[in-house]
Enzyme design. Structure first.
Site, PDB file in Angstrom:
ATOM      1  N   CYS A  19      45.342  40.577  40.415  1.00 24.93           N
ATOM      2  CA  CYS A  19      45.409  40.091  41.805  1.00 24.93           C
ATOM      3  C   CYS A  19      46.497  39.052  42.007  1.00 24.93           C
ATOM      4  CB  CYS A  19      44.064  39.536  42.240  1.00 24.93           C
ATOM      5  SG  CYS A  19      42.815  40.815  42.253  1.00 24.93           S
TER       6      CYS A  19
ATOM      7  N   HIS B 113      45.504  36.150  48.912  1.00 20.53           N
ATOM      8  CA  HIS B 113      45.176  37.464  48.357  1.00 20.53           C
ATOM      9  C   HIS B 113      43.850  37.904  48.978  1.00 20.53           C
ATOM     10  CE1 HIS B 113      43.764  40.580  45.842  1.00 20.53           C
ATOM     11  NE2 HIS B 113      42.893  39.818  45.202  1.00 20.53           N
TER      12      HIS B 113
ATOM     13  N   ASN C   6      40.123  45.162  48.937  1.00 24.17           N
ATOM     14  CA  ASN C   6      40.950  44.376  48.021  1.00 24.17           C
ATOM     15  C   ASN C   6      41.926  45.325  47.333  1.00 24.17           C
ATOM     16  OD1 ASN C   6      41.950  43.064  45.753  1.00 24.17           O
ATOM     17  ND2 ASN C   6      40.043  42.007  45.291  1.00 24.17           N
TER      18      ASN C   6
HETATM   19  N1  ACO Z   1      25.350  47.229  47.765  1.00 22.70           N
HETATM   20  C1  ACO Z   1      24.090  46.797  47.774  1.00 22.70           C
HETATM   21  N2  ACO Z   1      23.608  45.946  46.852  1.00 22.70           N
HETATM   22  C2  ACO Z   1      24.457  45.507  45.903  1.00 22.70           C
HETATM   23  C3  ACO Z   1      25.798  45.922  45.860  1.00 22.70           C
HETATM   24  C4  ACO Z   1      26.252  46.821  46.836  1.00 22.70           C
HETATM   25  N3  ACO Z   1      27.523  47.254  46.887  1.00 22.70           N
HETATM   26  N4  ACO Z   1      26.403  45.287  44.817  1.00 22.70           N
HETATM   27  C5  ACO Z   1      25.471  44.530  44.225  1.00 22.70           C
HETATM   28  N5  ACO Z   1      24.303  44.651  44.876  1.00 22.70           N
HETATM   29  C6  ACO Z   1      23.017  44.024  44.591  1.00 22.70           C
HETATM   30  C7  ACO Z   1      22.907  43.566  43.157  1.00 22.70           C
HETATM   31  O1  ACO Z   1      22.470  44.609  42.343  1.00 22.70           O
HETATM   32  C8  ACO Z   1      21.873  42.474  43.283  1.00 22.70           C
HETATM   33  O2  ACO Z   1      20.603  43.048  43.349  1.00 22.70           O
HETATM   34  P1  ACO Z   1      19.316  42.330  42.663  1.00 22.70           P
HETATM   35  O3  ACO Z   1      19.204  41.011  43.355  1.00 22.70           O
HETATM   36  O4  ACO Z   1      18.219  43.282  42.947  1.00 22.70           O
HETATM   37  O5  ACO Z   1      19.688  42.195  41.222  1.00 22.70           O
HETATM   38  C9  ACO Z   1      22.164  41.850  44.647  1.00 22.70           C
HETATM   39  O6  ACO Z   1      22.920  42.821  45.373  1.00 22.70           O
HETATM   40  C10 ACO Z   1      22.967  40.569  44.563  1.00 22.70           C
HETATM   41  O7  ACO Z   1      24.060  40.798  43.680  1.00 22.70           O
HETATM   42  P2  ACO Z   1      25.128  39.694  43.400  1.00 22.70           P
HETATM   43  O8  ACO Z   1      26.165  40.224  42.463  1.00 22.70           O
HETATM   44  O9  ACO Z   1      24.428  38.430  43.036  1.00 22.70           O
HETATM   45  O10 ACO Z   1      25.708  39.557  44.871  1.00 22.70           O
HETATM   46  P3  ACO Z   1      26.695  38.485  45.435  1.00 22.70           P
HETATM   47  O11 ACO Z   1      26.112  37.807  46.582  1.00 22.70           O
HETATM   48  O12 ACO Z   1      27.277  37.632  44.356  1.00 22.70           O
HETATM   49  O13 ACO Z   1      27.859  39.395  45.993  1.00 22.70           O
HETATM   50  C11 ACO Z   1      30.050  40.039  45.380  1.00 22.70           C
HETATM   51  C12 ACO Z   1      28.572  40.228  45.106  1.00 22.70           C
HETATM   52  C13 ACO Z   1      30.385  40.547  46.763  1.00 22.70           C
HETATM   53  C14 ACO Z   1      30.819  40.865  44.349  1.00 22.70           C
HETATM   54  C15 ACO Z   1      30.382  38.530  45.271  1.00 22.70           C
HETATM   55  O14 ACO Z   1      29.891  37.981  44.080  1.00 22.70           O
HETATM   56  C16 ACO Z   1      31.819  38.268  45.361  1.00 22.70           C
HETATM   57  O15 ACO Z   1      32.419  38.485  46.388  1.00 22.70           O
HETATM   58  N6  ACO Z   1      32.442  37.748  44.289  1.00 22.70           N
HETATM   59  C17 ACO Z   1      33.839  37.515  44.286  1.00 22.70           C
HETATM   60  C18 ACO Z   1      34.445  38.729  43.792  1.00 22.70           C
HETATM   61  C19 ACO Z   1      35.835  38.875  44.266  1.00 22.70           C
HETATM   62  O16 ACO Z   1      36.219  38.398  45.311  1.00 22.70           O
HETATM   63  N7  ACO Z   1      36.576  39.563  43.449  1.00 22.70           N
HETATM   64  C20 ACO Z   1      37.880  39.776  43.715  1.00 22.70           C
HETATM   65  C21 ACO Z   1      38.706  38.556  43.371  1.00 22.70           C
HETATM   66  S1  ACO Z   1      39.629  38.731  42.035  1.00 22.70           S
HETATM   67  C22 ACO Z   1      40.473  40.103  42.277  1.00 22.70           C
HETATM   68  O17 ACO Z   1      40.817  40.405  43.386  1.00 22.70           O
HETATM   69  C23 ACO Z   1      40.733  40.925  41.068  1.00 22.70           C
END
Ligand code: ACO
Length: 336
Positions: A115, A263, A293
């Site tokens: 990224c 980004h 992304n």
């Molecule tokens: N749809 C529905 N439910 C989902 C999904 C989905 N797509 N993905 C995960 N879940 C579920 C999980 O299984 C979990 O269920 P559980 O509570 O029964 O175990 C629940 O949702 C919560 O999961 P978390 O991973 O804790 O969810 P979170 O609120 O952290 O959101 C996310 C996940 C969107 C990935 C978040 O952590 C995030 O945005 N992180 C930053 C990631 C990012 O921006 N990456 C890119 C930057 S770096 C780059 O660009 C390479």
């Protein structure tokens, strides 16, 4: 010493739109969950029957950028290609561009910084132009994520976020030292490599084809893994630090920022940064809702769109900032 400036912009997005509802037919997810957590409504995924690849899309964006700079391919002295999804394990995508565009036998460098790839590539181009070694450098960020994503419920934490696309800029010599790319700032912290990666115990020394040939239906090591919450927490800290670093280096304040182009990782990350720096809505550019992304492609696509929408004017202070796998992060401060 010279300065460098962005003299041309271009981007390309595959036509195939994949909405959140489309994803919910492939895996257990919902439009509501994806929009709330990421701000993404749809993304582009290449049509697997099309000819689009990372380098093909890069060429489409590159042609637009070169023409926008009022140059021809023969004016380009060097190619820098940022991607985490090259067409082949080797050789890199830069040489594909040199070939497909029938360019002179100029150097072609691939940057593998995920990224932050575009910021690293831009910074590299900036150094070559500043020292006078090259006059016009083609910098491309392009990604084809979709074929490598796990589109089952197992992969939903990663696959709903990522999209395909390409952006390109031409970095050219600027004689006026008060204009153009004023500074760039690059960082890394490899101890967190595994938090967002494809780190297979064997991949790199073992070929992907071998893993697939092993034909273990439970093999997951070649699929992308992301510790979402850990990435999120680190991203908001590093984005802030590296934006501040750029401002301090140039004796500028947050009020001087005309446009911040982060980004496009996640809308919530961008909103957090906006709030932290107390920036107005019109000071931060986001297009993640449309494209997801696109990793190394996200900043050049966003910059080209912002420019097209007349949000970038002569003398404006533009800040580009990225954070991603590695971890790596970086920023660039530009007086347009
Ligand atoms: N749809 C529905 N439910 C989902 C999904 C989905 N797509 N993905 C995960 N879940 C579920 C999980 O299984 C979990 O269920 P559980 O509570 O029964 O175990 C629940 O949702 C919560 O999961 P978390 O991973 O804790 O969810 P979170 O609120 O952290 O959101 C996310 C996940 C969107 C990935 C978040 O952590 C995030 O945005 N992180 C930053 C990631 C990012 O921006 N990456 C890119 C930057 S770096 C780059 O660009 C390479």
């Amino acid at each position: 010493m010279y300065n460098s400036k962005i003299s041309g912009l271009g981007f390309y997005l595959p036509e195939n739109i994949v909405t959140n509802d489309d994803l919910s037919k492939m895996m257990d997810t919902s439009d509501e969950w994806i929009r709330e957590r990421t701000g993404i409504k749809e993304r582009r995924w290449i049509d697997r029957t099309s000819k689009d690849t990372t380098s093909v899309m890069g060429v489409k964006a590159a042609k637009m950028a070169i023409s926008d700079a009022n140059l021809t391919k023969d004016d380009i002295d060097f190619i820098i290609f940022a991607t985490l999804s090259p067409d082949y394990f080797f050789p890199g995508a830069g040489v594909m561009v040199q070939d497909m565009m029938d360019m002179n036998t100029v150097g072609a460098l691939d940057v593998r910084n995920q990224c932050s790839g575009f910021i690293y590539a831009l910074s590299t181009a900036d150094q070559f132009v500043k020292t006078g070694m090259y006059k016009n450098i083609l910098v491309i960020g392009s990604e084809t994520h979709s074929p490598g994503l796990d589109k089952t419920t197992r992969g939903r934490g990663v696959s709903v976020i990522f999209g395909d696309g390409a952006g390109a800029v031409v970095v050219s010599r600027e004689e006026d030292n008060s204009k153009g790319i004023l500074s760039t700032h690059l960082h890394s912290q490899g101890e967190h490599a595994k938090e967002l990666s494809v780190i297979s115990p064997g991949l790199g020394t073992r070929w992907v084809s071998d893993i697939i040939k092993d034909n273990d239906p439970n093999e997951e090591s070649y699929l992308p893994y992301m510790n979402g919450q850990f990435v999120f927490k680190n991203a908001v800290v590093r984005f802030s630090e590296v934006i501040n670093e750029a401002l301090e280096k140039n004796n500028l304040k947050k009020d001087d920022i005309k446009l911040l182009i982060p980004h496009q990782a996640n809308l919530r990350i961008a909103q957090f940064i906006q709030k932290k720096f107390k920036l107005e809505d019109n000071q931060v550019f986001n297009n993640i809702s449309k494209y997801g992304n696109t990793t190394a492609a996200s900043i050049p696509i966003a910059l080209a769109e912002a420019h097209k929408a007349n949000l970038v004017q002569k003398n404006d202070i533009i800040v580009l900032a990225a954070f991603g796998s590695g971890f790596t992060w970086g920023s660039a401060l530009i007086r347009w």
